[in-house]
Design a protein around this motif. Sequence first.
Motif, short mmCIF file in Angstrom:
data_model
loop_
_atom_site.label_atom_id
_atom_site.label_comp_id
_atom_site.label_asym_id
_atom_site.label_seq_id
_atom_site.Cartn_x
_atom_site.Cartn_y
_atom_site.Cartn_z
N PRO A 1 95.71 115.42 51.70
CA PRO A 1 95.74 114.04 52.19
C PRO A 1 95.44 112.99 51.13
N ASP A 2 94.91 113.39 49.98
CA ASP A 2 94.64 112.43 48.92
C ASP A 2 95.82 112.27 47.97
N ALA A 3 96.85 113.10 48.13
CA ALA A 3 98.01 113.04 47.23
C ALA A 3 98.94 111.92 47.64
N ALA A 4 99.70 111.40 46.66
CA ALA A 4 100.74 110.40 46.94
C ALA A 4 102.04 111.10 47.30
N GLY A 5 102.30 112.26 46.68
CA GLY A 5 103.49 113.01 47.03
C GLY A 5 104.33 113.42 45.84
N ARG A 6 105.63 113.47 46.07
CA ARG A 6 106.58 113.88 45.03
C ARG A 6 107.63 112.78 44.85
N LEU A 7 108.18 112.72 43.65
CA LEU A 7 109.19 111.72 43.34
C LEU A 7 110.41 111.94 44.22
N THR A 8 110.93 110.86 44.82
CA THR A 8 112.10 110.95 45.68
C THR A 8 113.34 111.21 44.83
N PRO A 9 114.08 112.31 45.11
CA PRO A 9 115.28 112.62 44.33
C PRO A 9 116.47 111.77 44.83
N PRO A 10 117.60 111.81 44.07
CA PRO A 10 117.84 112.53 42.81
C PRO A 10 117.92 111.59 41.60
N GLU B 1 99.77 120.91 38.59
CA GLU B 1 100.70 122.02 38.36
C GLU B 1 101.64 122.20 39.54
N SER B 2 101.17 121.87 40.75
CA SER B 2 101.98 122.01 41.96
C SER B 2 103.12 121.01 42.00
N GLY B 3 103.07 120.00 41.15
CA GLY B 3 104.07 118.93 41.16
C GLY B 3 103.66 117.73 41.99
N LEU B 4 102.54 117.84 42.70
CA LEU B 4 102.06 116.71 43.49
C LEU B 4 101.50 115.63 42.58
N ILE B 5 101.84 114.40 42.91
CA ILE B 5 101.37 113.25 42.16
C ILE B 5 100.21 112.60 42.91
N TYR B 6 99.18 112.23 42.18
CA TYR B 6 98.02 111.54 42.76
C TYR B 6 97.90 110.17 42.09
N LYS C 1 97.04 103.06 50.48
CA LYS C 1 96.74 104.47 50.65
C LYS C 1 95.98 104.70 51.96
N ARG C 2 96.41 105.70 52.71
CA ARG C 2 95.75 106.01 53.97
C ARG C 2 94.51 106.85 53.70
N PRO C 3 93.36 106.51 54.35
CA PRO C 3 92.16 107.35 54.20
C PRO C 3 92.44 108.79 54.61
N ALA C 4 91.89 109.75 53.88
CA ALA C 4 92.16 111.16 54.15
C ALA C 4 91.79 111.55 55.57
#
Length: 574
Positions: free
Chosen positions: A389-398, A457-462, A346-349
């Motif tokens: 910057p602390d989030a990992a992101g979203r699941l890569t589709p599909p 709720e935004s869908g962002l994964i941490y 993980k990259r520092p924020a």
Amino acid sequence: MTPNSKPMASTSLTSPMSRDEAINHVVNTDPRFAIAQTTLWGTPFTVFANAPDNLRTLLQEAAGNYPDRELLVYGEQRWSASQFASEVNRTAHMLVSELSVQPGDRVALAMRNYPEMPVLLMAIVSVGAVVVPLNAWWSGEELAFAISDSDVHLVFADGDRYLALCPHIDERSVTLVGVRDANSPLQYAELLSRSLDDSWPDVSIAPDDDFAVMYSSGSSGRPKGVLLTHRGAISSVHSWRMGKEVAALMDPQAAADQAEVPAFLVVTPLFHVTALHSVFLQGLALGAKLVLMYKWNAEEAAGIIQREQITRFVGVPTQSAELIQAAEKLEYSLDSLETIGAGGAKRPATQVLQLASQFPKASIATGWGMTETNSLGILLSGPEYVDNPDAAGRLTPPLQEMRIVDATGNQVSTGEVGELTVRSPANMRGYLNLPEETRDTLKDGWLYTGDLARVEESGLIYIVDRKKSIIIRGGENISCLEVEGALHQHPAIAEACVFPVPDERLGETVGAAVYLHEDSHADQTDISAFLKQRLAAFKVPDRIWFWHDPLPRGGTDKLDRKTLQRLCQNLDEE
């Protein structure tokens, strides 16, 4: 798709689409990314209907679609796509005729990022054999363990790895072939010189045949061999290819401004999935120029980026930080960079903001993936990453599915922390020779990652922490990653790793190892005062060990938490 068919571009639209609209549009209109349902090992999966069947076909498509395009660069050596394919095929025929390699045989590679590494890797898989990339930082004993564990009888090794292996293997049962500076009776260059046939090997390779055994970091003991299939690797590569089309529909202007031919710098070792899958194999699929670095050097990397007009840089966070310093020192703008990604840790924020400021033309990105997932996982880039910057992101589709579950396997509510599980055809087939560990990790197609996560709720994964990296101090749970994030905000600290320290009264307290930036100064009093402004008092490390060299890393280039914990405690006992 036939090997020489041209890729079909997604429909060009002037108005940006939402992420969901773009995903649906690509899946439903571009035949390359059409999806279907199939059953693998008794479990239903979503798969690409028209993806290449195997990695040899992936290379055939690249050589057919971009024959004269520069594909591989190492120093002054350069290969076009057709030249690279020719050398791969000559090597493939040599493996069969000179070394009797058969489909299903496992062949190990023990070397740094020499160009022979990708050539040999693609040749091995092209004849239906299974490649075993060995960690070049391992000791001879560790290398020998993996060779024995994976039942390898043929190893290609460079000079240092050849010397490390010789005392630990039986030459009657394992054939060593020297590469580059290895002083071996059998030399790869000599064997290749006798192989003139550069036709494509006529060997059947099924999508679900193994292509590799890749060893995980093994932080809890011996490294584990991860069994990866051709379909698994192709699922990852094709998902990333689709991501490029989705991004173009979400931001048409940014896509129009990108270089016509991408150029990737390979700075992490090819024996890890970050470099092998998300850089080399993805670059092969995209027709990118792939520039190899034998060994990381920030100033050398900055020079290559400037000279070769590199568009994509993916490295561990320390490399990104050092690239900033090198660019400033050399007064390079590095404005050819379109993406600066992070993998392995993980990259520092604070670094996210620094990179966005230093390289305003580049999209700053982060990724989460595992050896066990063929590197496929979670991605985040651009303004959304800078804002979170602390989030990992979203699941890569599909293809992927995700659940965050509690200790009993039930899905937790939005915002609650649980173990991240993922299901897709990119997941490993299992662990080599470890049926119990395989059953514990793979359940009904779901891979239990060992990472604690939450989804908002935004869908962002941490990603909150590793499941086994929680410090329990007097009944209070403390996230190692949280404390590390706070430590990284200190301007003097280049690297930090947090771990539990046994304590008779509290059970565990917080310990930390830190490595300071060059010409920086800080002591425990200074750092503790800094942390108390950012963390609850019980989270502040009770003991900090200062290292004069970069902190040790494990097999997948992540900070080796358990080794650091042991070394630091040993220092106190001396």
